[in-house]
Motif scaffolding. Structure first.
Motif, PDB file in Angstrom:
ATOM      1  N   ALA A 127      30.438 -33.511  17.237  1.00 22.50           N
ATOM      2  CA  ALA A 127      32.047 -33.227  15.916  1.00 22.50           C
ATOM      3  C   ALA A 127      31.638 -31.752  15.335  1.00 22.50           C
ATOM      4  O   ALA A 127      32.502 -31.336  15.004  1.00 22.50           O
ATOM      5  N   HIS A 143      35.336 -32.651  21.518  1.00 23.81           N
ATOM      6  CA  HIS A 143      35.496 -32.274  19.929  1.00 23.81           C
ATOM      7  C   HIS A 143      35.413 -34.356  20.175  1.00 23.81           C
ATOM      8  O   HIS A 143      36.102 -34.931  20.355  1.00 23.81           O
ATOM      9  N   SER A 144      34.112 -34.578  18.812  1.00 27.51           N
ATOM     10  CA  SER A 144      34.597 -35.984  18.376  1.00 27.51           C
ATOM     11  C   SER A 144      36.141 -35.991  17.670  1.00 27.51           C
ATOM     12  O   SER A 144      36.501 -37.374  18.127  1.00 27.51           O
ATOM     13  N   ASP A 145      36.844 -35.363  17.636  1.00 25.52           N
ATOM     14  CA  ASP A 145      38.112 -36.197  17.049  1.00 25.52           C
ATOM     15  C   ASP A 145      39.359 -36.751  18.809  1.00 25.52           C
ATOM     16  O   ASP A 145      40.149 -37.149  18.643  1.00 25.52           O
ATOM     17  N   ASP A 146      38.711 -36.278  19.307  1.00 30.42           N
ATOM     18  CA  ASP A 146      39.130 -36.568  20.929  1.00 30.42           C
ATOM     19  C   ASP A 146      38.668 -37.989  21.693  1.00 30.42           C
ATOM     20  O   ASP A 146      38.758 -38.402  22.342  1.00 30.42           O
ATOM     21  N   ARG A 174      33.946 -46.102  14.946  1.00 27.86           N
ATOM     22  CA  ARG A 174      35.025 -45.972  16.111  1.00 27.86           C
ATOM     23  C   ARG A 174      34.674 -46.006  17.214  1.00 27.86           C
ATOM     24  O   ARG A 174      35.765 -46.691  18.283  1.00 27.86           O
TER      25      ARG A 174
END
Length: 258
Positions: A127, A143-146, A174
């Motif tokens: 993150a 990145h954890s967004d992906d 998630r």
């Protein structure tokens, strides 16, 4: 979400008990060592000793695989390696994602045993924006967004959580929503998962606490034996360990709080 489900039912689809499944990696590790030394066959007694189980239990476990060995010869090492690897699903390549690339996550990424055991680290996820793009074990951190796209693109079904405790449950949710059905959890917390998702927890602090319990018990037993034999009072660490076991009235104390 169901709470705290961490194991499959007692038996698997092919009728192999879960306890037997848990021992198969032990046999495989021992057999791999024999194979590397070019040992062609092994008796049930020798293999059981190497795996740390008794030979009767080993023979029972192998009977579930349909492997009974040859009287007077034993088990064919290479065939058993293949047979157990196939049963454990290790004859195929399993892509794995590791989420949380701190000290522990980085150590896991650098672990060389994944590839030789049928696993491939497909992605490292964190993150922290400053970690993005940095290589760890030759793999750039993403990145954890992906996270969801990474799992989909790599066909991942196994996730490793190495985050702090507070982040573990949201990360778990998630992962599950993205299609992960098996999770190895190194975070010091219990995860809640829906039916159909397996969680294995690794907690080194708990294992150390269990060892500390046994060390304390052994110290107390040693002190009691010395007292019974009329030995002089204990000194130093042994005396301190014995004192820890005494209550205010000289009896055994209550259990140490968690």
């Amino acid at each position: 979400m169901a709470t705290g489900r961490t194991h499959r039912p007692a038996t698997r689809s092919r009728g192999i008990p879960e306890a037997t499944v848990a021992r198969l990696p032990l046999y495989l590790r021992a057999l791999t060592g024999l194979s590397e030394r070019s040992v062609p066959t092994v008796s049930s007694e020798e293999l059981a000793a190497a795996a740390g189980v008794n030979s009767a239990k080993l023979r029972k476990d192998f009977s579930y695989l349909g492997s009974y060995g040859t009287r007077g010869v034993g088990y064919d090492v290479e065939y058993l390696v293949y047979q157990i690897s196939r049963e454990l699903g290790l004859t195929q390549d399993w892509p794995v994602v590791i989420v949380g690339i701190g000290n522990l996550g980085a150590a896991l990424a650098n672990y060389g045993g994944f590839a030789s055991r049928g696993f491939r680290v497909a992605a490292l996820i964190d993150a922290d924006p400053e970690m993005a793009g940095k290589p760890v074990a030759g793999i750039p951190v993403q990145h954890s967004d992906d996270l969801e796209k990474i799992i989909s693109d790599n066909g991942v079904s196994i996730g490793v959580i190495a985050t702090p405790a507070g982040a573990a449950q949201p990360v778990c949710e998630r992962l599950v929503a993205a299609g992960i059905t098996s999770i190895l959890n190194f975070a010091p917390t219990v995860l809640s998962v829906p039916d159909g998702v397996d969680v294995r927890k690794v907690d080194l602090s708990i294992e150390l606490q269990i060892l500390a319990f046994h060390e304390q018990r052994k110290a107390g037993e040693g002190a009691a034996a010395a007292a019974a034999a009329g030995a002089p009072p204990l000194r130093g660490a042994a005396h301190a360990a014995h004192a820890e076991r005494k209550g205010p009235d000289g009896d055994m104390p209550a259990v140490m709080p968690a």
